[in-house]
Design a protein around this motif. Structure first.
Motif, PDB file in Angstrom:
ATOM      1  N   GLN A  39       0.802  -1.212   0.000  1.00 42.96           N
ATOM      2  CA  GLN A  39       0.000   0.000   0.000  1.00 42.96           C
ATOM      3  C   GLN A  39       0.829   1.254   0.000  1.00 42.96           C
ATOM      4  OE1 GLN A  39      -1.461   2.342   2.531  1.00 42.96           O
ATOM      5  NE2 GLN A  39      -1.180   1.311   4.490  1.00 42.96           N
ATOM      6  N   ARG A  92      -3.221   4.967  -4.739  1.00 47.10           N
ATOM      7  CA  ARG A  92      -4.098   6.118  -4.555  1.00 47.10           C
ATOM      8  C   ARG A  92      -4.940   6.473  -5.772  1.00 47.10           C
ATOM      9  NH1 ARG A  92      -2.779   8.844  -0.087  1.00 47.10           N
ATOM     10  NH2 ARG A  92      -1.099   7.833   1.043  1.00 47.10           N
ATOM     11  N   LEU A 150      -3.947  -2.497  -1.044  1.00 45.90           N
ATOM     12  CA  LEU A 150      -4.841  -1.520  -0.430  1.00 45.90           C
ATOM     13  C   LEU A 150      -5.147  -0.416  -1.425  1.00 45.90           C
ATOM     14  CD1 LEU A 150      -6.105  -0.629   2.386  1.00 45.90           C
ATOM     15  CD2 LEU A 150      -4.280   1.054   2.384  1.00 45.90           C
ATOM     16  N   CYS A 153      -7.034   3.203  -1.244  1.00 46.24           N
ATOM     17  CA  CYS A 153      -7.717   4.202  -0.416  1.00 46.24           C
ATOM     18  C   CYS A 153      -8.694   4.971  -1.279  1.00 46.24           C
ATOM     19  CB  CYS A 153      -6.759   5.238   0.147  1.00 46.24           C
ATOM     20  SG  CYS A 153      -5.242   4.624   0.776  1.00 46.24           S
ATOM     21  N   GLU A 207     -10.422   1.067   1.194  1.00 48.23           N
ATOM     22  CA  GLU A 207     -10.479   1.757   2.488  1.00 48.23           C
ATOM     23  C   GLU A 207     -10.991   3.183   2.325  1.00 48.23           C
ATOM     24  OE1 GLU A 207      -6.565   2.761   3.919  1.00 48.23           O
ATOM     25  OE2 GLU A 207      -7.249   3.115   5.968  1.00 48.23           O
ATOM     26  N   TRP A 216     -10.826  11.732   4.866  1.00 46.76           N
ATOM     27  CA  TRP A 216     -10.886  12.944   4.037  1.00 46.76           C
ATOM     28  C   TRP A 216     -11.061  12.596   2.559  1.00 46.76           C
ATOM     29  CZ3 TRP A 216      -6.853  11.134   6.918  1.00 46.76           C
ATOM     30  CH2 TRP A 216      -5.751  10.618   6.216  1.00 46.76           C
ATOM     31  N   ASP A 244     -10.085   0.907   9.040  1.00 42.77           N
ATOM     32  CA  ASP A 244      -9.007   1.595   9.742  1.00 42.77           C
ATOM     33  C   ASP A 244      -9.653   2.336  10.912  1.00 42.77           C
ATOM     34  OD1 ASP A 244      -7.334   3.788  10.564  1.00 42.77           O
ATOM     35  OD2 ASP A 244      -6.177   3.615   8.707  1.00 42.77           O
ATOM     36  N   HIS A 264      -9.839   6.309  10.835  1.00 41.35           N
ATOM     37  CA  HIS A 264     -10.794   6.992   9.953  1.00 41.35           C
ATOM     38  C   HIS A 264     -12.214   6.906  10.489  1.00 41.35           C
ATOM     39  CE1 HIS A 264      -7.675   7.725   7.117  1.00 41.35           C
ATOM     40  NE2 HIS A 264      -7.435   6.439   6.931  1.00 41.35           N
ATOM     41  N   GLN A 298      -6.721  -2.148  10.043  1.00 37.93           N
ATOM     42  CA  GLN A 298      -5.627  -1.280  10.488  1.00 37.93           C
ATOM     43  C   GLN A 298      -6.023  -0.612  11.793  1.00 37.93           C
ATOM     44  OE1 GLN A 298      -5.438   1.188   6.938  1.00 37.93           O
ATOM     45  NE2 GLN A 298      -3.585   0.111   6.295  1.00 37.93           N
ATOM     46  N   ARG A 358      -2.112  12.358  10.025  1.00 42.05           N
ATOM     47  CA  ARG A 358      -0.734  12.265   9.533  1.00 42.05           C
ATOM     48  C   ARG A 358       0.318  12.528  10.610  1.00 42.05           C
ATOM     49  NH1 ARG A 358      -1.076  13.572   3.675  1.00 42.05           N
ATOM     50  NH2 ARG A 358      -2.350  11.848   2.922  1.00 42.05           N
ATOM     51  N   ARG A 380      -1.342  10.122  15.222  1.00 40.29           N
ATOM     52  CA  ARG A 380      -1.821   8.783  15.569  1.00 40.29           C
ATOM     53  C   ARG A 380      -0.936   8.190  16.650  1.00 40.29           C
ATOM     54  NH1 ARG A 380      -4.070   5.122  10.667  1.00 40.29           N
ATOM     55  NH2 ARG A 380      -5.174   6.712   9.463  1.00 40.29           N
ATOM     56  N   GLU A 395      -1.206   0.855  11.972  1.00 40.85           N
ATOM     57  CA  GLU A 395      -0.855   1.858  10.974  1.00 40.85           C
ATOM     58  C   GLU A 395      -0.879   3.208  11.684  1.00 40.85           C
ATOM     59  OE1 GLU A 395      -2.001   3.228   6.471  1.00 40.85           O
ATOM     60  OE2 GLU A 395      -3.513   3.265   8.037  1.00 40.85           O
TER      61      GLU A 395
HETATM   62  O1  LIG Z   1      -2.627   9.388   5.080  1.00 38.28           O
HETATM   63  C1  LIG Z   1      -2.717   8.649   4.117  1.00 38.28           C
HETATM   64  O2  LIG Z   1      -2.509   9.016   2.986  1.00 38.28           O
HETATM   65  C2  LIG Z   1      -3.135   7.232   4.339  1.00 38.28           C
HETATM   66  C3  LIG Z   1      -2.703   6.232   3.481  1.00 38.28           C
HETATM   67  C4  LIG Z   1      -3.079   4.931   3.708  1.00 38.28           C
HETATM   68  C5  LIG Z   1      -3.889   4.611   4.756  1.00 38.28           C
HETATM   69  O3  LIG Z   1      -4.272   3.350   5.021  1.00 38.28           O
HETATM   70  C6  LIG Z   1      -4.315   5.614   5.608  1.00 38.28           C
HETATM   71  O4  LIG Z   1      -5.090   5.272   6.638  1.00 38.28           O
HETATM   72  C7  LIG Z   1      -3.940   6.913   5.404  1.00 38.28           C
END
Ligand SMILES: O=C(O)c1ccc(O)c(O)c1
Ligand SMILES: [Mg+2]
Length: 599
Positions: free
Chosen positions: A65, A68, A101, A103, A138, A142, A169, A172, A195, A211, A214, A243
């Protein structure tokens, strides 16, 4: 009991190169990793070499992962996305990873159309299936059009492809206040991945919150036990995978960070009832505290009414006592100069050590002389030793025959362990999981040399406070970094202060402004205020009672003492008064040469 889930950690949680991260994850005892694309791209190793390295380390690659901005895009972009995905499936084949994965899209090109999202994800799943792989979708908190797990699940159900499932996750879901109970409605086999991340509740945008802030499960404010319980009840049997995007962890030595991370999952599994650990024995109080300091601390203790009651049989340390307050003074360590050890009375020291070992806490081998007591000794994250002792530890000391003059101290109230900033979160989880000490909420206060974060951990008569400067300090802060202290309990603070001052104890003077402010804030009777002012006592109160306390000057390079009186059921530690103490310590250092009281 459900089968014990496997454990995994995302490479993004840890610091270093991919090689460092894999070695740390394996050494800590993880079963697998989530491999972040960036970590692979910067690695000099080919995917096949990484696969062999993981196999040698006993790690599986449970997820590749992130991939995107795939779904719900215009047709021209969709074709390009499928081409990109085919390349990544080739890489996954070399890695031996079978789950990708995806997202939810954040790109401005993404279209708000569930039918289109389902269609395109179906095409991706079809591509995965031809290679025996699968796709986990996932919802990012945002995400442009898909930001909740129930929405992601509707799209996955609509796509109806066996190689497409969802990734849940906890961050989120819980950061947006979504109810995790509806997870139970998702068939377990359609939950492809889980996650886990905790976080402090912060009133900020979800993206920077995710970011930067966590935390590992049990370190923040989310209920990860309830959350994970729903996922296991739904029938999910994959790994519990961490994660955690965190600025501190991403700069820390990955080896202890990975151990800390694994400990969070072991404690979580215990709370879920899928792992049995030796139960934490009850802790009945502070057996003693050891201060490691330069010569001088004994003199201060004498002025506080303590007597030197014992000398260690084999080590250059002395036992000082007053009532049930016991301090072991080790004057050989001026370079460290702080609380070296906290000794807690355990109903079962052997089981305490077994639990610590099961939670991957470093149980230190102890070099024992022929007559020395068996103590379990466990290293806390900042290197402080935590001893768990039974009744026989005193046999290690030859009695001197001296008895304490006494100044009203009857025991140790708490030990204040200032923490390096990087160990603050880890320390709370360590004391909670290993010893069963309950953490208080985190508070922050403005101190003369910057913001300080504070919380306590405790159970019954065992109390520890943890404090850390919120950012690393520069050149300007005092040359004495983060002093630590031992707080003694008394029943009559004004009399104790008077007796100690008369005996020459170097007690801190508190400025008049403090009492003027107290008078303005609290409606204290004038006589009580005058008494506090006369003895330089600090004051606090909460819903349960009142608190009187006072401090000594630094008694060694980094250590000082406090005397406290709890009235009624006061539960705090006078944290609001800490800045006054810090400024008074600073004033004292500038006004006088270092305290040197005669032994
Ligand atoms: O902050 C991110 O971009 C991001 C990427 C992968 C994930 O699984 C996540 O929970 C967040
Ligand atoms: Mg995630």
């Amino acid at each position: 009991m459900l089968p014990e889930p496997r454990t995994a950690i995302a490479t993004v949680c840890l610091s270093g190169t991919l090689e460092d991260k894999l070695a740390a994850a394996a050494a800590a005892g993880f079963d697998g990793v989530e491999l972040f694309e960036n970590d692979l791209v910067v690695s000099p190793s080919s995917p096949a070499e990484i696969r062999r390295r993981c196999a040698d380390l006993g790690l599986s690659i449970d997820l590749y992962q992130p991939f995107r901005d795939f779904e719900a895009v215009p047709p021209r972009l969709h074709a390009a996305n499928l081409r990109r995905a085919a390349r990544k499936f080739d890489v996954m084949a070399e890695l031996g990873a079978d789950t990708m994965l995806v997202c939810s899209s954040v790109a401005p090109e993404a279209i708000d159309d569930d039918e289109l999202a389902a269609e395109q994800l179906h095409a991706l799943a079809e591509l995965a299936a031809t290679r025996g792989m699968r796709v986990a979708y996932e919802a990012l908190a945002w995400g442009r059009h898909v930001s909740g797990y129930e929405h992601a699940w509707r799209i996955v159900r609509r796509a109806a492809h066996p190689a497409l499932g969802i990734c849940l996750d906890s961050f989120h879901i819980l950061s947006k206040g979504h109810d995790p109970a509806s997870i139970r409605a998702i068939p377990g086999e359609k939950i492809f991945f889980l996650q886990l991340a905790d976080a402090p509740k912060l009133p900020m945008d979800v993206l920077p919150w995710s970011r930067h802030h966590r935390l590992f499960p049990g370190q923040g404010d989310f209920d990860l036990t309830a959350f994970t319980g729903h996922v296991l009840d739904a029938g999910y049997r994959g790994p519990l995978s961490l994660e955690v995007f965190n600025d501190v962890f991403r700069q820390a030595d990955p080896r202890p960070a990975a151990v800390d991370a694994l400990r969070s999952l072991l404690a979580l599994k215990e709370s879920l009832g899928v792992l049995e650990l030796p139960a934490a024995p009850s802790l009945t109080g502070h057996a003693f505290a050891e201060v490691v300091t330069d010569p001088g601390a004994g003199g201060v203790l004498a002025a506080l009414g303590f007597a030197r009651t014992g000398v260690h049989r084999t080590k250059p340390v002395e036992l000082w006592e007053q009532g049930d307050a016991r301090v072991v003074v080790n004057e050989g360590g001026a370079a460290h100069g702080a609380v070296g050890a906290v000794a807690l009375a355990s109903s079962d020291p052997v089981r305490s050590a077994a639990r610590a070992e099961a939670l991957r806490a470093p149980v230190l081998p102890r070099v024992r002389g022929p007559r020395e007591a068996d103590l379990a000794s466990i290293a806390a994250p900042d290197g402080t030793q935590v001893f768990l002792c039974g009744d026989d530890w005193r046999d290690d000391f030859v009695p001197t025959g001296e008895t304490a003059r006494g100044a009203g101290v009857f025991g140790i109230d708490h030990v204040a362990l200032t923490q390096p900033f990087d160990h603050f979160e880890e320390a709370a989880l360590f004391y909670r999981s290993v010893f069963g000490l309950a953490p208080s909420p985190v508070t922050e206060f403005a101190a003369p040399f910057g913001l300080v974060r504070s919380r306590s951990v405790g159970a019954g008569e065992v109390r520890l406070t943890l404090e850390a400067a919120v950012v690393r300090r520069g050149e300007w802060a005092p040359a004495v970094p983060e002093p630590q202290h031992v707080a003694f309990a008394c029943t009559d603070a004004p009399s104790a202060a008077a007796a100690m001052r008369a005996a020459g104890a170097p007690l801190l003077d508190i400025p008049g402004n403090y009492y003027d402010d107290l008078a303005a804030r609290l409606d204290l009777p004038p006589a009580r205020l005058a008494m506090l002012r006369e003895h330089s006592l600090l004051y606090d109160r909460d819903a349960h009672g009142e608190f009187l306390h006072f401090y000594t000057a630094l008694a060694g390079a980094r250590v000082f003492f406090e005397v406290v009186q709890r009235i009624g059921g006061y539960r705090g530690f006078g944290v609001a008064n800490a800045p006054v103490r810090m400024a008074a310590h600073r004033a004292r250092r500038h006004a006088a040469p270092p305290v040197k009281t005669p032994a």
